[in-house]
Write an enzyme that holds these catalytic residues in place. Structure first.
Site, PDB file in Angstrom:
ATOM      1  N   HIS A 126       0.884  -1.330  -0.129  1.00  0.00           N
ATOM      2  CA  HIS A 126      -0.130  -0.115  -0.011  1.00  0.00           C
ATOM      3  C   HIS A 126       0.717   1.285   0.116  1.00  0.00           C
ATOM      4  O   HIS A 126       0.364   2.504  -0.039  1.00  0.00           O
ATOM      5  CB  HIS A 126      -0.961   0.037   1.314  1.00  0.00           C
ATOM      6  CG  HIS A 126      -1.909  -0.978   1.166  1.00  0.00           C
ATOM      7  ND1 HIS A 126      -2.609  -1.265   0.141  1.00  0.00           N
ATOM      8  CD2 HIS A 126      -2.254  -2.068   2.029  1.00  0.00           C
ATOM      9  CE1 HIS A 126      -3.753  -2.329   0.377  1.00  0.00           C
ATOM     10  NE2 HIS A 126      -3.324  -2.738   1.617  1.00  0.00           N
ATOM     11  N   ASP A 163      -3.020 -10.364  -2.169  1.00  0.00           N
ATOM     12  CA  ASP A 163      -3.660 -10.266  -0.966  1.00  0.00           C
ATOM     13  C   ASP A 163      -5.052  -9.699  -1.273  1.00  0.00           C
ATOM     14  O   ASP A 163      -5.444  -9.317  -2.378  1.00  0.00           O
ATOM     15  CB  ASP A 163      -2.709  -8.817  -0.496  1.00  0.00           C
ATOM     16  CG  ASP A 163      -2.873  -8.558   0.744  1.00  0.00           C
ATOM     17  OD1 ASP A 163      -2.182  -8.679   1.756  1.00  0.00           O
ATOM     18  OD2 ASP A 163      -4.184  -7.756   1.082  1.00  0.00           O
ATOM     19  N   HIS A 165      -6.529  -7.256  -0.255  1.00  0.00           N
ATOM     20  CA  HIS A 165      -6.620  -5.739  -0.779  1.00  0.00           C
ATOM     21  C   HIS A 165      -5.795  -5.405  -1.899  1.00  0.00           C
ATOM     22  O   HIS A 165      -4.900  -6.059  -2.246  1.00  0.00           O
ATOM     23  CB  HIS A 165      -6.112  -5.003   0.521  1.00  0.00           C
ATOM     24  CG  HIS A 165      -6.502  -5.221   1.656  1.00  0.00           C
ATOM     25  ND1 HIS A 165      -5.977  -6.062   2.796  1.00  0.00           N
ATOM     26  CD2 HIS A 165      -7.805  -4.678   2.201  1.00  0.00           C
ATOM     27  CE1 HIS A 165      -6.752  -6.183   3.897  1.00  0.00           C
ATOM     28  NE2 HIS A 165      -7.763  -5.229   3.849  1.00  0.00           N
ATOM     29  N   ASP A 244      -4.664 -12.527   3.791  1.00  0.00           N
ATOM     30  CA  ASP A 244      -5.602 -11.978   4.504  1.00  0.00           C
ATOM     31  C   ASP A 244      -7.213 -12.417   3.771  1.00  0.00           C
ATOM     32  O   ASP A 244      -8.034 -11.919   4.125  1.00  0.00           O
ATOM     33  CB  ASP A 244      -5.655 -10.509   4.812  1.00  0.00           C
ATOM     34  CG  ASP A 244      -4.984  -9.958   3.749  1.00  0.00           C
ATOM     35  OD1 ASP A 244      -4.724 -10.355   2.740  1.00  0.00           O
ATOM     36  OD2 ASP A 244      -4.685  -8.471   3.798  1.00  0.00           O
TER      37      ASP A 244
HETATM   38 ZN   LIG Z   1      -4.267  -6.891   2.986  1.00  0.00          ZN
END
Ligand SMILES: [Zn+2]
Length: 308
Positions: A126, A163, A165, A244
């Site tokens: 990120h 991931d 995200h 995750d």
């Molecule tokens: Zn994540």
């Protein structure tokens, strides 16, 4: 010649408060499980060096690099984004997490390890060119990729990110770099709340619906990632390995299980063997419930190092 396992003790000194999900126990849980499964016997351990400013600046603005150093608190916490905090050890941990990706790249490209797994935190995907966020300070995989391109002279490097995200930081860094193909799957309704519209032709962004499950995930990889990777013919592949999306991890709702991480790793290794002499570097990203994190990481590493 054994696969590399890269770690640094500072990675478990960085913490963002006792209730924060991105907790120091994460890397230890993975380490213990890899040990218990006997996988570390097949790997050579390395302590990650700190990344240099020059290495960080291949993926970040110098202003961002200096800002992180300046914000590093002598005691207590310093907030850098609504859910991202520095303690007195964070800056060093972030330097070593990025340095792990650089060392991994060197080892694999010098032929000293066939593949490498970086069990490090803080995570990186990120972190944008000029912005920390989403528990990330420096973009570890991006720093490794630029090292492969700019220092080792590779021309085509792929990044795959499973991931839960979207790796908005990696997309921010690479959307205008045609030497990189980035393939990302993510749950569309989660942080960073965008990613559906790819920012460049070298981005394959696949937003999945909540509860897409292994079937939806595998279909996306089959239909979108693999043809793009075949066409791109990467000389090396990096993995943003976030776990995750596991069904026992409450950070997301994709409903993946260990077998899905094993499967996707097998697909990536297949492409790597075909085009990239098997050269793969994997860096830990998310995964916040210790047991599924450790089990998923072990399932991934087992295939990565060819112990399956
Ligand atoms: Zn994540």
């Amino acid at each position: 010649m054994l696969p590399a396992y890269i770690y640094h003790p500072d990675c478990s000194k960085h913490e963002m408060g006792s209730m924060h999900p991105e907790c120091p126990e994460r890397t230890g849980a993975i380490h213990d499980h890899l040990l218990m499964k006997g996988l570390l016997e097949f790997m050579q351990p390395f302590e990650a060096p700190a990344a240099t400013e020059e290495q960080l600046a291949r993926a970040h603005t110098m202003l961002h690099v200096h800002e992180m150093a300046a914000k590093s608190p002598a005691e207590g916490y310093e907030q850098v984004d609504p859910d991202t905090w520095m303690n007195p050890h964070t800056y060093q941990a972030a330097l070593h997490a990025a340095g792990a990706a650089v060392l991994a790249t060197d080892l694999v490209l010098r032929g000293e390890a066939p593949v490498a797994f970086c069990n490090v935190r803080p995570p990186g995907h990120h972190a944008e060119r000029a912005q920390a966020g989403g528990f990330c300070f420096f973009n570890n995989v991006a720093i490794g990729i630029r090292h492969a391109l700019d220092v080792h002279g590779l021309q085509r490097v792929a990044l795959v990110d499973f991931d839960v995200h979207h790796g908005n930081g990696s997309e921010d860094i690479f959307h205008d770099d045609e030497r990189v193909l980035m393939c990302s799957t993510f749950e569309y309704d989660l942080y960073p709340f965008f990613g559906h519209e790819p920012r460049g032709p070298n981005m394959v962004n696949i937003g999945l619906t909540p509860r897409a499950g292994g079937e939806g995930f595998r279909m996306a990889v089959d239909q979108f990632w693999l043809p793009a990777l075949e066409k791109f013919r990467p000389q090396m592949i990096f993995i943003s390995a976030g776990f995750d999306g596991h069904r026992e991890d409450d950070m997301g709702n994709l409903g993946l299980v260990e077998a899905d991480y094993e499967w996707v790793t097998r697909q990536v290794m297949e492409i790597a063997r075909r085009y990239a002499q098997g050269r793969v570097v994997s860096c830990l990203e998310g995964g916040y419930v210790m047991s599924p994190l450790a089990r998923s990481a072990a399932a991934h590493v087992k295939v990565l190092i060819g112990a399956d």
